[in-house]
Structure formats: C-alpha cells, structure tokens
Write an enzyme that holds these catalytic residues in place. Structure first.
Site, PDB file in Angstrom:
ATOM      1  N   VAL A 153      62.157  47.940  61.705  1.00 31.07           N
ATOM      2  CA  VAL A 153      62.222  46.964  62.785  1.00 31.07           C
ATOM      3  C   VAL A 153      63.589  46.309  62.699  1.00 31.07           C
ATOM      4  O   VAL A 153      64.216  46.271  61.646  1.00 31.07           O
ATOM      5  CB  VAL A 153      61.092  45.905  62.725  1.00 31.07           C
ATOM      6  CG1 VAL A 153      59.748  46.536  63.050  1.00 31.07           C
ATOM      7  CG2 VAL A 153      61.054  45.209  61.391  1.00 31.07           C
ATOM      8  N   SER A 154      64.047  45.784  63.836  1.00 36.54           N
ATOM      9  CA  SER A 154      65.417  45.299  63.915  1.00 36.54           C
ATOM     10  C   SER A 154      65.647  43.914  63.344  1.00 36.54           C
ATOM     11  O   SER A 154      66.739  43.599  62.908  1.00 36.54           O
ATOM     12  CB  SER A 154      65.878  45.301  65.369  1.00 36.54           C
ATOM     13  OG  SER A 154      65.797  46.595  65.890  1.00 36.54           O
ATOM     14  N   THR A 155      64.638  43.072  63.338  1.00 34.75           N
ATOM     15  CA  THR A 155      64.839  41.709  62.854  1.00 34.75           C
ATOM     16  C   THR A 155      63.725  41.326  61.904  1.00 34.75           C
ATOM     17  O   THR A 155      62.643  41.899  61.918  1.00 34.75           O
ATOM     18  CB  THR A 155      64.856  40.691  64.016  1.00 34.75           C
ATOM     19  OG1 THR A 155      63.563  40.659  64.627  1.00 34.75           O
ATOM     20  CG2 THR A 155      65.911  41.037  65.054  1.00 34.75           C
TER      21      THR A 155
END
Length: 185
Positions: A9-11
C-alpha cells in the site's frame, strides 16, 4: 514450486490486511509486503528482496499489477527480473499470467502495463484537480497552526520589545523553532 505473494500500500494510513488475506487464501507460502510508495526506494528494496528470494518454477502472485510499482518501466523491469529467474507472475485480478510466453501474451503484457500506467496517471490528475478545486474554495491543507493570528502579532511585538525566543517559547508552550518562524515571517 512455491507461490510467493507481494503486497503493497502507498501510505501508512492504508491497510494491507485485505491484500495479505487474499494472498494467503490463494495459497502463498511467503508474502513480501510493505507500506511505501511505488516510486520509493523502500519499494525498490522490497522488490529486490522478492526477486532475490524467487527461484526457478516459483510463481509470484499480486492482487493487482500496480502493486509492483507506479511506473510502466519499473513494473516491466520487475516482471523481466522474475521471468529471468525462471519464475512466473500472476495477478489475481486476471490481468497477467506469464506462464504463457507466446508473442501474443508478451504483447498483451506490454499493453496491460501501458494501461496500468495510464490508470495511475489519471488518478494523479484527478487528485491534483481535486486538490486545486479545494484550494480555490479556500480549503487549507497541512497541519493547523498552534498559534492564532493574535498570538503571532503578540509574539512579534514582544520580540521587538526585547523578549527572548526561549522565554516566548515557554510562555506560549511551543518550540523555539515555532517562535523563530513567527519572528522570520
């Protein structure tokens, strides 16, 4: 042959749980995962760990192609590294399955990579447009100031009358850097 998952996931505010559960249910024996941007150095390191671990005959499984990275170039490089080791890649959304190495399948892989990049670019564009529209409506981004405008004026006045940064930081219960930013603006 081993099924090896990769989840990202990006964050840090996003949740890996759904991807991890899906990969586990699919039968992945090992899952490499992290919370990092697809463009980050951390993502490159996680992908390197994955590629180093993969052996001939293994299948790397991701829920969606864009989990491997955010650019067409990086996704295709990772796929090439996986296939160079004699392993295959499978996306659970059905987009990619490199067990088929025909010229048509390779063309399809490149086309899908192009669409993955297009999708990412559109998301970035929409996000940017949304942010600009919000700014136009007066929405402020970032953390709220710990000092009111009245407190800032008071601090500037006290500084001009000889108060020290340290004393004001104690008085307003903020850091010296906050007082210095008020002073310098």
């Amino acid at each position: 042959m081993q099924l090896i998952g990769f989840a990202r996931v990006s964050t840090s505010s996003q949740d890996l749980a759904n991807q991890l559960k899906t990969l586990e249910e699919y039968g992945c024996n090992k899952v490499f995962h992290g919370k990092q941007s697809g463009k980050s150095k951390e993502n490159e390191l996680k992908l390197k760990e994955l590629v180093d671990y993969v052996r001939e005959g293994d299948t790397v499984v991701v829920t969606k192609l864009d989990r491997l990275g955010r650019s067409l170039k990086s996704i295709l490089e990772t796929i090439q590294q996986i296939t160079d080791k004699g392993a295959t890649l499978k996306t659970l959304d059905g987009a990619i399955d490199t067990t088929n190495s025909s010229p048509f399948a390779q063309a399809q892989l490149n086309l899908i990579g192009t669409f993955a990049q297009l999708e990412r670019d559109l998301i970035v564009q929409r996000t940017t447009e949304g942010r600009e529209a919000a700014k136009d409506k007066g929405v402020k981004f970032g953390r709220k100031s710990v000092l009111t405008e009245e407190q800032r004026k008071s601090i500037k006045k006290k500084l001009s009358n000889g108060a020290t940064v340290y004393a004001l930081a104690k008085e307003y219960e903020v850091s010296r850097q906050t007082i210095m930013r008020v002073r310098d603006n």
